[in-house]
Write a protein that holds these residues in place. Structure first.
Motif, PDB file in Angstrom:
ATOM      1  N   SER A  87       0.815  -1.217   0.000  1.00  0.00           N
ATOM      2  CA  SER A  87       0.000   0.000   0.000  1.00  0.00           C
ATOM      3  C   SER A  87       0.850   1.268   0.000  1.00  0.00           C
ATOM      4  O   SER A  87       0.543   2.211  -0.747  1.00  0.00           O
ATOM      5  CB  SER A  87      -0.962  -0.017   1.194  1.00  0.00           C
ATOM      6  N   PRO A  88       1.915   1.366   0.809  1.00  0.00           N
ATOM      7  CA  PRO A  88       2.753   2.571   0.727  1.00  0.00           C
ATOM      8  C   PRO A  88       3.359   2.788  -0.651  1.00  0.00           C
ATOM      9  O   PRO A  88       3.476   3.933  -1.096  1.00  0.00           O
ATOM     10  CB  PRO A  88       3.841   2.304   1.781  1.00  0.00           C
ATOM     11  N   VAL A  89       3.729   1.698  -1.332  1.00  0.00           N
ATOM     12  CA  VAL A  89       4.306   1.839  -2.672  1.00  0.00           C
ATOM     13  C   VAL A  89       3.271   2.424  -3.625  1.00  0.00           C
ATOM     14  O   VAL A  89       3.561   3.365  -4.385  1.00  0.00           O
ATOM     15  CB  VAL A  89       4.808   0.475  -3.189  1.00  0.00           C
ATOM     16  N   VAL A  90       2.053   1.879  -3.611  1.00  0.00           N
ATOM     17  CA  VAL A  90       0.999   2.384  -4.503  1.00  0.00           C
ATOM     18  C   VAL A  90       0.626   3.812  -4.124  1.00  0.00           C
ATOM     19  O   VAL A  90       0.394   4.665  -5.005  1.00  0.00           O
ATOM     20  CB  VAL A  90      -0.234   1.460  -4.455  1.00  0.00           C
ATOM     21  N   LEU A  91       0.566   4.087  -2.835  1.00  0.00           N
ATOM     22  CA  LEU A  91       0.264   5.450  -2.377  1.00  0.00           C
ATOM     23  C   LEU A  91       1.323   6.435  -2.858  1.00  0.00           C
ATOM     24  O   LEU A  91       1.002   7.510  -3.395  1.00  0.00           O
ATOM     25  CB  LEU A  91       0.174   5.463  -0.850  1.00  0.00           C
ATOM     26  N   LEU A  92       2.590   6.077  -2.692  1.00  0.00           N
ATOM     27  CA  LEU A  92       3.683   6.941  -3.140  1.00  0.00           C
ATOM     28  C   LEU A  92       3.659   7.100  -4.656  1.00  0.00           C
ATOM     29  O   LEU A  92       3.920   8.197  -5.182  1.00  0.00           O
ATOM     30  CB  LEU A  92       5.021   6.347  -2.688  1.00  0.00           C
TER      31      LEU A  92
ATOM     32  N   ALA B 269       6.049  -0.477  -8.040  1.00  0.00           N
ATOM     33  CA  ALA B 269       4.593  -0.506  -8.210  1.00  0.00           C
ATOM     34  C   ALA B 269       4.164  -1.645  -9.135  1.00  0.00           C
ATOM     35  O   ALA B 269       3.152  -2.308  -8.885  1.00  0.00           O
ATOM     36  CB  ALA B 269       4.099   0.835  -8.760  1.00  0.00           C
ATOM     37  N   THR B 270       4.932  -1.892 -10.190  1.00  0.00           N
ATOM     38  CA  THR B 270       4.573  -2.986 -11.102  1.00  0.00           C
ATOM     39  C   THR B 270       4.781  -4.347 -10.454  1.00  0.00           C
ATOM     40  O   THR B 270       4.067  -5.305 -10.774  1.00  0.00           O
ATOM     41  CB  THR B 270       5.404  -2.900 -12.395  1.00  0.00           C
ATOM     42  N   VAL B 271       5.743  -4.447  -9.530  1.00  0.00           N
ATOM     43  CA  VAL B 271       5.900  -5.695  -8.779  1.00  0.00           C
ATOM     44  C   VAL B 271       4.675  -5.938  -7.905  1.00  0.00           C
ATOM     45  O   VAL B 271       4.163  -7.064  -7.820  1.00  0.00           O
ATOM     46  CB  VAL B 271       7.180  -5.648  -7.914  1.00  0.00           C
ATOM     47  N   VAL B 272       4.189  -4.879  -7.261  1.00  0.00           N
ATOM     48  CA  VAL B 272       2.969  -4.995  -6.452  1.00  0.00           C
ATOM     49  C   VAL B 272       1.795  -5.425  -7.317  1.00  0.00           C
ATOM     50  O   VAL B 272       1.011  -6.302  -6.949  1.00  0.00           O
ATOM     51  CB  VAL B 272       2.664  -3.654  -5.755  1.00  0.00           C
ATOM     52  N   VAL B 273       1.676  -4.810  -8.485  1.00  0.00           N
ATOM     53  CA  VAL B 273       0.585  -5.152  -9.414  1.00  0.00           C
ATOM     54  C   VAL B 273       0.670  -6.611  -9.837  1.00  0.00           C
ATOM     55  O   VAL B 273      -0.325  -7.344  -9.820  1.00  0.00           O
ATOM     56  CB  VAL B 273       0.638  -4.230 -10.647  1.00  0.00           C
ATOM     57  N   SER B 274       1.857  -7.041 -10.207  1.00  0.00           N
ATOM     58  CA  SER B 274       2.038  -8.416 -10.661  1.00  0.00           C
ATOM     59  C   SER B 274       1.700  -9.409  -9.551  1.00  0.00           C
ATOM     60  O   SER B 274       1.060 -10.432  -9.790  1.00  0.00           O
ATOM     61  CB  SER B 274       3.477  -8.623 -11.143  1.00  0.00           C
ATOM     62  N   GLN B 275       2.119  -9.097  -8.333  1.00  0.00           N
ATOM     63  CA  GLN B 275       1.822  -9.972  -7.204  1.00  0.00           C
ATOM     64  C   GLN B 275       0.323 -10.049  -6.957  1.00  0.00           C
ATOM     65  O   GLN B 275      -0.228 -11.119  -6.704  1.00  0.00           O
ATOM     66  CB  GLN B 275       2.535  -9.477  -5.950  1.00  0.00           C
ATOM     67  N   ALA B 276      -0.355  -8.915  -7.022  1.00  0.00           N
ATOM     68  CA  ALA B 276      -1.803  -8.901  -6.809  1.00  0.00           C
ATOM     69  C   ALA B 276      -2.527  -9.719  -7.865  1.00  0.00           C
ATOM     70  O   ALA B 276      -3.468 -10.459  -7.563  1.00  0.00           O
ATOM     71  CB  ALA B 276      -2.313  -7.455  -6.807  1.00  0.00           C
ATOM     72  N   VAL B 277      -2.076  -9.605  -9.126  1.00  0.00           N
ATOM     73  CA  VAL B 277      -2.720 -10.352 -10.208  1.00  0.00           C
ATOM     74  C   VAL B 277      -2.455 -11.849 -10.075  1.00  0.00           C
ATOM     75  O   VAL B 277      -3.341 -12.676 -10.311  1.00  0.00           O
ATOM     76  CB  VAL B 277      -2.237  -9.830 -11.577  1.00  0.00           C
ATOM     77  N   LEU B 278      -1.242 -12.216  -9.687  1.00  0.00           N
ATOM     78  CA  LEU B 278      -0.939 -13.635  -9.488  1.00  0.00           C
ATOM     79  C   LEU B 278      -1.784 -14.218  -8.365  1.00  0.00           C
ATOM     80  O   LEU B 278      -2.323 -15.328  -8.488  1.00  0.00           O
ATOM     81  CB  LEU B 278       0.543 -13.816  -9.177  1.00  0.00           C
ATOM     82  N   SER B 279      -1.928 -13.490  -7.266  1.00  0.00           N
ATOM     83  CA  SER B 279      -2.778 -13.962  -6.174  1.00  0.00           C
ATOM     84  C   SER B 279      -4.221 -14.113  -6.627  1.00  0.00           C
ATOM     85  O   SER B 279      -4.902 -15.074  -6.265  1.00  0.00           O
ATOM     86  CB  SER B 279      -2.690 -12.985  -4.987  1.00  0.00           C
TER      87      SER B 279
END
Length: 694
Positions: free
Chosen positions: A212-217, A336-346
């Motif tokens: 969340s901090p990464v996406v917020l930033l 941010a793209t790592v966070v996105v990729s992780q969310a999509v994989l989950s």
């Protein structure tokens, strides 16, 4: 007081975790929207009017779909707090009678999560159209195929999202890197992607706190960049907020502008469903007053920059970043793209798990650890398949635009199917008028169809990838459902008659030895034909016999106290029970060893014996029967499961023989064994052969 504190902490944790998961993909869309929109012949329209028009299309698309449809409406559509295509399908199965799940019983409706306020259909007049699912089985099958098509597109996004996000983030460094270093970008991207997949087994609980901090930033950064570009390059961009610029855009570009819609639609892709109903209000407020304004400012800023620097369209986002902050922004973009990729994989793992729970996916190993995030799962087979496919797409694509085209087709198809399911739910679940359901579909569906047709124009430019992948996923799921349902119907039609069992006597004609035998069956009623194999081929069997039916109910989850439904088979002297283990489509196994399951099951049987005695008027439980049950447990518990071989009848049509004898047989032999899928300990396993002629 302590309980309230615990609930408050859990709520705050959910809010904290959900922000990055729900909005991460949408927040990174500015990396590639303008590049994808101007990828085709639209790049020949190098004028301020074309750029202003493209921004106006993006702004109103984002406002209409993300702000109005998603934030205002979609976040309120849920099944006991769960959202997504399977939540809609579950509601339609329960209240619209569209279910093709086996073992449906009247007792299902007694579950606390089955009925939902405002969804009851008992007082609604049954019109001829509402009775369609009862009259026509084809309508149920058509809906299932539609849902599986959406699921297959969601799995395809699990392949494409890491590829498109990774490429557009890593390739951004080419703006300032010397030409000689560009050859290292693809290897660097592959290393990042492979690391992402390899680390899946460890779970994300250790690093989820930074999502969340990464996406917020990231959102704050792109909003600030947007404001800078507006002020520095073209403050007049605010004029394009007027929809009149959409008319001017299509008047100028014609058919080329319509084709570009396939790229513009990427601004609305990637929204995830909220993991809990209680945080819907927070997400609505967060999107309307923070996420949405940040995105609008960024798209405005890029448009202002491009209106004066059209030659930079191929890397419009990174080209618009001032040199002084370029490298910090690039680092945040990669994170941010790592966070996105992780969310999509989950989300992909969750989709596979739900398909498997509904009997539409080959047996796979579902891994969940208690220390992980709530309901987070890991599917090893799917993880490695996605890794191979994602690497192939990344290495095989000659242009990031092709991945964008593929991503757009998969996303828009999923969005359109979701709209169709909501339209059906308005009529069959919420029991509103047919006119309202059609109005909703016309309002959103027609516009989505326009975007969808625009996307399919680009099939030859990479759009064939999601069609190929989703077709493979869809075919696999449909064949597995077809074969599994045929096996269930075979078991249903070949149940052992109770009269025959009663003639054997309480000892069943064999020696009963101490211990408990758990016989797994797909049947929620009756005795499976496999039981006759024990009686005719084994000289002895266990003192206590329990027929266990692991059953999925069309609800997201089943409370633990309602999970076990116990009954008796035959007189008490037979010591035979039936235990239906009820699971929702999102339930995960919280027990990390078999003893937890055994204890829960045996305690449920003991409670049943007590309730049966109280209901019979004796007032006290049969202590002797309970003592025998507990003594039998001391001698051990054996798990008996069928090892089946399925073949179609020799005179079946060619297509059926092909599906059953070749495809279904191949899937069955190459997927996880039933004992692995059910987490049955191998040391206590007994497998019994069974031939099915379907």
């Amino acid at each position: 007081m302590d309980e309230n504190k615990t609930r408050s902490k859990h709520f705050l944790l959910l809010v904290y975790q959900s922000f990055g998961i729900v909005f991460g993909d949408l927040a990174t869309s500015p990396l590639y929207v303008y590049r994808s929109a101007f990828a085709g012949r639209l790049r020949h329209y190098q004028s301020e009017e074309a750029v202003f028009g493209a921004f106006s299309v993006i702004f109103w698309t984002l406002s209409f779909f993300s702000l109005f449809k998603y934030a205002v409406f979609m976040l309120s559509v849920n099944d006991n707090g769960e959202g997504g295509i399977f939540a809609l399908y579950s509601l339609l199965c329960r209240h619209g009678k569209f279910s093709l799940l086996p073992n449906q019983q009247a007792s299902d409706e007694e579950l606390s999560t089955y009925q939902h306020a405002g969804y009851s259909n008992r007082s609604v007049p049954a019109s001829s159209f509402r009775r369609l699912p009862d009259r026509d089985k084809k309508s149920k099958l058509a809906l299932l195929i539609l849902v599986l098509m959406a699921a297959s597109m969601a799995m395809t996004l699990g392949v494409l999202t890491p590829a498109i996000s990774g490429e557009f983030s890593v390739f951004g460094s080419s703006v300032l890197l010397p030409l000689g270093f560009h050859v290292f970008l693809i290897p660097l991207l592959c290393v990042l992607l492979l690391s992402l997949f390899v680390l899946q087994y460890q779970g994300t609980h250790k690093v989820a706190f930074i999502f969340s901090p990464v996406v917020l930033l990231w959102l704050l950064s792109i909003a600030a960049l947007g404001v800078y570009n507006i002020m520095h390059w073209n403050p007049r961009i605010y004029e394009a907020l007027s929809p009149i610029y959409i008319y001017r855009f299509f008047r100028l570009t014609g058919i080329d502008g319509w084709i570009s819609l396939g790229g513009a639609l990427l601004c609305i892709t990637g929204k995830k469903e909220a993991p809990c109903k209680s945080i819907y209000l927070f997400l609505q407020v967060a999107f309307c007053f923070f996420v949405y304004p940040c995105l609008v400012l960024q798209y405005m800023g890029q448009a202002a920059f491009l209106s004066k620097n059209f030659s930079a369209i191929s890397l419009s986002f990174y080209a618009s970043v001032p040199d002084a902050v370029f490298w910090p922004v690039l680092v945040i973009a990669i994170l941010a793209t790592v966070v996105v990729s992780q969310a999509v994989l989950s989300a992909t793992f969750s989709t596979v798990k739900q398909c498997h729970a509904l009997g539409c996916f080959p047996r796979v190993k579902i891994v969940h650890k208690s220390k992980w995030i709530d309901r987070q799962i890991y599917v090893p087979e799917i993880n490695w398949i996605l890794m191979v496919l994602c690497s192939a797409v990344t290495l095989g694509s000659q242009d990031t635009t092709r991945i964008g085209n593929a991503y757009g087709i998969a996303s828009m198809t999923l969005i359109f199917i979701t709209t169709s399911l909501i339209s059906l739910s308005i009529y069959f679940v919420w029991h509103k008028g047919l006119a309202l359901a059609l109005s909703f579909f016309i309002l959103f569906g027609t516009i989505e169809l326009t975007f969808l047709f625009s996307s399919y124009i680009r099939i030859l430019q990479g759009g064939w990838v999601p069609l190929l992948l989703s077709s493979i996923f869809l075919f696999t799921m449909f064949v597995w459902h077809y074969g599994s349902r045929k096996k269930y119907l075979y078991d249903q039609n070949h149940k052992l008659p109770m009269k025959w069992i009663l003639t054997l006597g309480s000892d069943l004609g064999i020696v009963r030895v101490p211990g408990i035998g758990l016989i797994y069956t797909h049947l929620a009623n009756g005795v499976p034909a496999t039981f006759s194999h024990f009686l005719t081929n084994l000289p002895a069997f266990y003192q206590i016999i329990v027929f266990v039916c692991d059953k999925t109910v069309p609800v997201p989850f089943v409370p633990q106290k309602e999970r076990y439904l116990v009954g008796r088979i035959g007189p008490k002297s037979y010591r035979m029970y039936r235990c239906i283990v009820q699971n929702g489509y999102k339930d995960v196994n919280e027990n990390e060893n078999e003893y937890d399951f055994e204890n829960a099951l045996i305690m449920s049987i003991a409670e049943f014996i007590q309730l049966e005695a109280e209901g019979g008027g004796s007032g006290t439980p049969d202590e002797e029967e309970v003592m025998r049950l507990m003594e039998a447990k001391k001698f051990g518990v054996a798990y008996v499961i069928g090892h089946s071989n399925s073949k179609a009848k020799w005179n079946s049509p060619f297509l059926k023989r092909f599906l059953i004898n070749i495809v279904y047989s191949f899937l069955r032999k190459n997927c996880r064994a039933p004992s692995i899928a059910l987490s049955i300990p191998q040391t206590s396993l007994i497998e019994v052969g069974m031939n099915y002629t379907l």
